[in-house]
Design a protein around this motif. Structure first.
Motif: not given
Length: 251
Positions: A93-102, A117-136
């Motif tokens: 029902a939602h796009s989950d591309t990150g409009t609901g958070d920062s 190719e380096e982003r996964l290693q650099k990623l702060d996983f606490s930033r990934v949530n249910l409204v933005n995970y597809l963008s990540f």
């Protein structure tokens, strides 16, 4: 041939869409206001439109909150079970591309300033949530294209800043990086989006918007994610969690 991932949220199978301001932590939706499809209709959708079969089950995972999909895909990638980039069919029902958070601010001002190719290693996983995970997932270079299957009451919640030329008319995502010192207020002002000048742009990721009645894939899927999303669904929808097990080889 690219792998195909079917990404389903249980909130798709409701009469209406719950938005973030309606959700109260730890509570379910009112079953009198939001009610699910009947089981026969739900099974017909899975079998006729998703090409799922209880005889030839798809490999997949049932999850509670939708950002768990990101970590499931990460597991598949790291174990070599899926090849990147893969195709995503997003039944939600939602796009989950990150409009609901920062989270988008972190992506465009920090994460995307690293090579893909380096982003996964650099990623702060606490930033990934249910409204933005597809963008990540797109930022990590995992996704080649997305087919959004639209709820009948869908309203456009695609993140404009992640789209090519920051425009809905592009029918494509193209994630960007900006100077980390740029003011977030400027990045978030849709009236100034034509003035934005990214320091880097990722490859284009096409997307399609498909009405539910027009969703008729001709090829089967390789993996399935089925998400409960308890904050966005009533308890009466939980029967689907048992039904989906008839079609999935859980991994």
């Amino acid at each position: 041939m690219k792998n195909r991932v079917l990404d389903i949220d249980m909130d798709f199978f409701l009469n209406d869409i719950a938005h973030g301001f309606m959700v109260r932590p730890g509570e379910r939706l009112d079953g009198k206001e939001f009610y699910p499809w009947e089981e026969t209709t739900f099974r017909r959708f899975l079998e006729n439109q998703c090409l799922l079969s209880p005889v030839n089950r798809i490999k997949g995972r049932i999850i509670k909150d939708h950002h768990e999909a990101f970590f499931f895909w990460k597991e598949l990638v790291e174990e070599g079970k899926i090849t990147i980039p893969f195709e995503v069919t997003h039944v939600d029902a939602h796009s989950d591309t990150g409009t609901g958070d920062s989270g988008w601010v972190y992506i465009v001002k920090e994460l995307n300033n690293f090579p893909i190719e380096e982003r996964l290693q650099k990623l702060d996983f606490s930033r990934v949530n249910l409204v933005n995970y597809l963008s990540f997932a797109m930022s990590c270079g995992w996704v080649s294209n997305v087919d959004f299957i639209l709820h009948p009451n869908w309203s456009n919640d695609l993140s404009w800043i992640h789209q090519k030329d920051c425009s809905d008319s592009s029918n494509s995502f193209q994630l960007k990086a900006f100077d980390p010192h740029i003011k977030t207020s400027i990045l978030g002002d849709a009236t100034k989006k034509e003035e934005l000048r990214p320091s880097h742009v990722d490859p284009v990721i096409p997307y399609t918007l498909t009405e539910v009645d027009d969703f008729l894939p001709t090829k089967s899927f390789d993996y399935l994610v089925f998400c409960q999303s308890p904050g966005y669904t009533p308890q009466s929808a939980d029967y689907m969690l048992e039904v989906i097990k008839d079609y999935v080889d859980l991994i």
